[in-house]
Design a protein around this motif. Structure first.
Motif, PDB file in Angstrom:
ATOM      1  N   PRO A   1       0.822  -1.214   0.000  1.00  0.00           N
ATOM      2  CA  PRO A   1       0.000   0.000   0.000  1.00  0.00           C
ATOM      3  C   PRO A   1       0.859   1.269   0.000  1.00  0.00           C
ATOM      4  CG  PRO A   1      -0.798  -1.561   1.640  1.00  0.00           C
ATOM      5  CD  PRO A   1       0.515  -2.099   1.140  1.00  0.00           C
ATOM      6  N   THR A   2       0.430   2.250  -0.749  1.00  0.00           N
ATOM      7  CA  THR A   2       1.128   3.530  -0.795  1.00  0.00           C
ATOM      8  C   THR A   2       0.676   4.396   0.373  1.00  0.00           C
ATOM      9  OG1 THR A   2       1.296   3.449  -3.200  1.00  0.00           O
ATOM     10  CG2 THR A   2       1.566   5.602  -2.152  1.00  0.00           C
ATOM     11  N   ILE A   3       1.639   4.939   1.089  1.00  0.00           N
ATOM     12  CA  ILE A   3       1.341   5.768   2.255  1.00  0.00           C
ATOM     13  C   ILE A   3       1.814   7.187   1.983  1.00  0.00           C
ATOM     14  CG2 ILE A   3       1.803   6.118   4.721  1.00  0.00           C
ATOM     15  CD1 ILE A   3       2.190   3.069   4.909  1.00  0.00           C
ATOM     16  N   THR A   4       0.926   8.131   2.188  1.00  0.00           N
ATOM     17  CA  THR A   4       1.220   9.537   1.927  1.00  0.00           C
ATOM     18  C   THR A   4       1.670  10.224   3.206  1.00  0.00           C
ATOM     19  OG1 THR A   4      -0.506   9.554   0.230  1.00  0.00           O
ATOM     20  CG2 THR A   4       0.277  11.691   1.019  1.00  0.00           C
ATOM     21  N   ALA A   5       2.748  10.990   3.135  1.00  0.00           N
ATOM     22  CA  ALA A   5       3.199  11.765   4.291  1.00  0.00           C
ATOM     23  C   ALA A   5       2.111  12.741   4.714  1.00  0.00           C
ATOM     24  CB  ALA A   5       4.488  12.518   3.953  1.00  0.00           C
TER      25      ALA A   5
ATOM     26  N   ALA B   1      -1.882  16.124  19.513  1.00  0.00           N
ATOM     27  CA  ALA B   1      -3.124  16.624  18.919  1.00  0.00           C
ATOM     28  C   ALA B   1      -2.882  17.094  17.488  1.00  0.00           C
ATOM     29  CB  ALA B   1      -3.684  17.767  19.765  1.00  0.00           C
ATOM     30  N   ARG B   2      -1.785  17.780  17.282  1.00  0.00           N
ATOM     31  CA  ARG B   2      -1.411  18.258  15.942  1.00  0.00           C
ATOM     32  C   ARG B   2      -1.241  17.079  14.987  1.00  0.00           C
ATOM     33  NH1 ARG B   2       3.306  19.881  12.978  1.00  0.00           N
ATOM     34  NH2 ARG B   2       3.216  22.045  12.215  1.00  0.00           N
ATOM     35  N   GLN B   3      -0.549  16.031  15.442  1.00  0.00           N
ATOM     36  CA  GLN B   3      -0.314  14.858  14.602  1.00  0.00           C
ATOM     37  C   GLN B   3      -1.622  14.194  14.198  1.00  0.00           C
ATOM     38  OE1 GLN B   3       1.779  11.686  16.594  1.00  0.00           O
ATOM     39  NE2 GLN B   3       1.956  10.426  14.751  1.00  0.00           N
ATOM     40  N   VAL B   4      -2.525  14.002  15.158  1.00  0.00           N
ATOM     41  CA  VAL B   4      -3.791  13.352  14.833  1.00  0.00           C
ATOM     42  C   VAL B   4      -4.600  14.220  13.880  1.00  0.00           C
ATOM     43  CG1 VAL B   4      -5.916  12.365  15.746  1.00  0.00           C
ATOM     44  CG2 VAL B   4      -3.793  12.109  17.029  1.00  0.00           C
ATOM     45  N   GLY B   5      -4.576  15.526  14.081  1.00  0.00           N
ATOM     46  CA  GLY B   5      -5.261  16.424  13.166  1.00  0.00           C
ATOM     47  C   GLY B   5      -4.719  16.318  11.744  1.00  0.00           C
ATOM     48  N   LEU B   6      -3.403  16.218  11.619  1.00  0.00           N
ATOM     49  CA  LEU B   6      -2.801  16.072  10.291  1.00  0.00           C
ATOM     50  C   LEU B   6      -3.126  14.719   9.670  1.00  0.00           C
ATOM     51  CD1 LEU B   6       0.686  17.712  10.954  1.00  0.00           C
ATOM     52  CD2 LEU B   6      -1.077  18.564   9.383  1.00  0.00           C
ATOM     53  N   ILE B   7      -3.149  13.672  10.494  1.00  0.00           N
ATOM     54  CA  ILE B   7      -3.515  12.354   9.978  1.00  0.00           C
ATOM     55  C   ILE B   7      -4.942  12.372   9.447  1.00  0.00           C
ATOM     56  CG2 ILE B   7      -4.041   9.970  10.652  1.00  0.00           C
ATOM     57  CD1 ILE B   7      -1.640  10.165  12.606  1.00  0.00           C
ATOM     58  N   GLN B   8      -5.864  12.967  10.221  1.00  0.00           N
ATOM     59  CA  GLN B   8      -7.275  12.957   9.841  1.00  0.00           C
ATOM     60  C   GLN B   8      -7.656  14.142   8.954  1.00  0.00           C
ATOM     61  OE1 GLN B   8      -9.764  12.463  13.325  1.00  0.00           O
ATOM     62  NE2 GLN B   8      -8.843  10.487  13.843  1.00  0.00           N
ATOM     63  N   GLN B   9      -6.703  15.046   8.720  1.00  0.00           N
ATOM     64  CA  GLN B   9      -6.891  16.196   7.834  1.00  0.00           C
ATOM     65  C   GLN B   9      -8.035  17.102   8.288  1.00  0.00           C
ATOM     66  OE1 GLN B   9      -7.114  13.638   4.159  1.00  0.00           O
ATOM     67  NE2 GLN B   9      -5.424  14.929   3.476  1.00  0.00           N
ATOM     68  N   THR B  10      -8.002  17.432   9.595  1.00  0.00           N
ATOM     69  CA  THR B  10      -9.031  18.282  10.168  1.00  0.00           C
ATOM     70  C   THR B  10      -8.499  18.977  11.420  1.00  0.00           C
ATOM     71  OG1 THR B  10     -11.255  18.314  11.151  1.00  0.00           O
ATOM     72  CG2 THR B  10      -9.948  16.327  11.497  1.00  0.00           C
TER      73      THR B  10
ATOM     74  N   ALA C   1      -3.328   0.061   7.481  1.00  0.00           N
ATOM     75  CA  ALA C   1      -3.963   1.031   8.378  1.00  0.00           C
ATOM     76  C   ALA C   1      -3.461   2.443   8.105  1.00  0.00           C
ATOM     77  CB  ALA C   1      -3.705   0.637   9.832  1.00  0.00           C
ATOM     78  N   ALA C   2      -2.162   2.588   7.900  1.00  0.00           N
ATOM     79  CA  ALA C   2      -1.619   3.917   7.603  1.00  0.00           C
ATOM     80  C   ALA C   2      -2.116   4.419   6.250  1.00  0.00           C
ATOM     81  CB  ALA C   2      -0.094   3.873   7.631  1.00  0.00           C
ATOM     82  N   ALA C   3      -2.212   3.523   5.261  1.00  0.00           N
ATOM     83  CA  ALA C   3      -2.736   3.928   3.953  1.00  0.00           C
ATOM     84  C   ALA C   3      -4.171   4.417   4.063  1.00  0.00           C
ATOM     85  CB  ALA C   3      -2.642   2.759   2.976  1.00  0.00           C
ATOM     86  N   MET C   4      -4.898   3.934   5.091  1.00  0.00           N
ATOM     87  CA  MET C   4      -6.284   4.355   5.332  1.00  0.00           C
ATOM     88  C   MET C   4      -6.359   5.553   6.274  1.00  0.00           C
ATOM     89  SD  MET C   4      -7.852   0.507   5.827  1.00  0.00           S
ATOM     90  CE  MET C   4      -9.554   1.034   6.085  1.00  0.00           C
ATOM     91  N   ARG C   5      -5.190   6.117   6.611  1.00  0.00           N
ATOM     92  CA  ARG C   5      -5.075   7.293   7.477  1.00  0.00           C
ATOM     93  C   ARG C   5      -5.623   7.034   8.877  1.00  0.00           C
ATOM     94  NH1 ARG C   5      -3.257  11.505   4.052  1.00  0.00           N
ATOM     95  NH2 ARG C   5      -3.083  12.818   5.909  1.00  0.00           N
ATOM     96  N   LYS C   6      -5.341   5.849   9.395  1.00  0.00           N
ATOM     97  CA  LYS C   6      -5.632   5.558  10.796  1.00  0.00           C
ATOM     98  C   LYS C   6      -4.425   5.929  11.651  1.00  0.00           C
ATOM     99  CE  LYS C   6      -8.486   1.487   9.705  1.00  0.00           C
ATOM    100  NZ  LYS C   6      -9.801   1.895  10.232  1.00  0.00           N
ATOM    101  N   VAL C   7      -4.680   6.202  12.927  1.00  0.00           N
ATOM    102  CA  VAL C   7      -3.608   6.364  13.897  1.00  0.00           C
ATOM    103  C   VAL C   7      -3.120   4.976  14.297  1.00  0.00           C
ATOM    104  CG1 VAL C   7      -2.971   7.244  16.171  1.00  0.00           C
ATOM    105  CG2 VAL C   7      -4.595   8.521  14.746  1.00  0.00           C
ATOM    106  N   LEU C   8      -1.815   4.761  14.251  1.00  0.00           N
ATOM    107  CA  LEU C   8      -1.224   3.481  14.644  1.00  0.00           C
ATOM    108  C   LEU C   8      -0.654   3.622  16.052  1.00  0.00           C
ATOM    109  CD1 LEU C   8      -1.464   3.214  11.547  1.00  0.00           C
ATOM    110  CD2 LEU C   8       0.763   2.085  11.553  1.00  0.00           C
TER     111      LEU C   8
END
Length: 349
Positions: free
Chosen positions: A4-8, A39-48, A246-253
């Protein structure tokens, strides 16, 4: 096998909005410490700027290891299946902590040398009755390794929550993890090996010698998947696949201890951006974990959330860190700003 391709997660505009939101809560700048970058990291992962954590879950992968034939564990191999029975009976530490933190728990038979039969709450994806003894031959064929990874990917794809934690059970798997760490980082074997389930000093030296001899035997195994197939375990390969998906689906690991981190090491060699999605729950008391974390976190400006001297595995550290992840997300979503609370901000110097 298609990885799976994972986007930074880097996004300068969103990062600026998250920083503004965090910095204007009713608190001095930086006063919530590690919760703020979390909090910043989770916001960036979920794009919100209003992240949320729905249906957190932990997957516990269990498998046996043929290298136990070399006497590298303080416990017999049968403890693997006995502990799986304990998980299924809700009697283990991971059961207690998952219940306490309202976290879904899934027990996966990745390759235990035992016939459990059809059991409620057991996901049977057995790849075989344990791996082969890597002191004598590769632990897995490449086909077995890829199949285990694909199962992990499919499992991660079926879970709908925003957070996925990882745990494991497998007598002998600290030996596999130490071998993977050495091969993929170049850190000397002596610094990768620890007591595992409670080896004596002589036992640790023997474990080191077994790994060093195996590394010499399999000197041609250098690419990440070759290294995983040669020295890994079914549970480690399955975890690596689940992490990638999971990371490709933008979940927090949510990463647990030494063995889970060794699976992540393999995944990060395949897709380096996966590290953006990882929350490192704790630094375990297993020798080698601190060095492995330091190796992975060099460029991330991150560190483990907890230091509790844990070395149990099972995903216990990941679930214990889950309340901190909730706290980070909740303060960002729910805490008042200086403007909304009509509280005066710090005067300019």
């Amino acid at each position: 096998m298609l990885i799976p391709t994972i986007t930074a997660i880097a996004d300068a505009d969103l990062a600026g909005k998250l920083d503004h939101a965090i910095n204007h809560k009713t608190k001095p700048l930086g006063s919530l410490g590690m919760l703020e970058p979390l909090a910043r990291q989770v916001g960036l992962i979920q794009q919100t700027i209003e992240p949320q954590l729905r249906l957190p879950a932990v997957l516990v992968f269990a498998a046996d290891h043929g290298v136990t034939d070399e006497g590298i564990s303080a416990y017999p191999q049968s403890v693997t299946w006995q502990m799986v029975e304990n998980f299924l009976a809700n009697g283990a530490a991971i059961n207690v902590f998952a219940r306490q933190n309202d976290c879904g728990l899934y027990i996966v038979d990745a390759g235990v040398k035992h016939d459990f039969g059809a059991r409620e709450n057991l996901l049977d994806f057995k790849q075989g009755p344990g791996t082969r003894n890597f002191a004598q031959e590769p632990a897995m064929t490449m086909q077995q390794c890829e199949n285990a990874m694909l199962v992990g990917m499919k499992l991660a794809d079926t879970l709908t929550g925003d957070v996925l934690g990882f745990g494991e059970m497998g007598i002998g798997n600290t030996t596999s993890a130490a071998a993977l760490m050495h091969k993929l980082t170049g850190i000397p074997v002596a610094q990768c090996v620890g007591a595992g389930t409670g080896l004596s000093e002589d036992g640790v030296r023997h474990k080191q010698q077994v790994i060093e001899a195996a590394v010499a035997l399999h000197a041609s195994a250098n690419e990440p998947l070759d290294v995983l197939a040669t020295f890994g375990g079914f549970e480690i390969a399955m975890m690596a696949g689940a992490m990638l998906q999971a990371a490709a689906m933008r979940k927090v690991l949510l990463i647990d201890g030494f063995i889970v981190t060794s699976a992540l090491l393999v995944a990060a060699r395949l897709q380096p951006a996966i590290l953006d999605y990882c929350v490192f729950s704790h630094c375990s008391d297993e020798s080698g974990h601190r060095l492995l974390l330091a190796h992975l976190l060099t460029h991330l400006k991150a560190r483990p959330l907890l230091q509790l001297d844990l070395r149990l595995g099972e995903g216990t550290g990941a679930v214990l860190a889950l309340p901190l992840l909730h706290a980070a997300v909740n303060f960002l979503r729910e805490m008042a700003t200086f403007d909304s609370a009509q509280v005066s901000e710090k005067s300019a110097d």
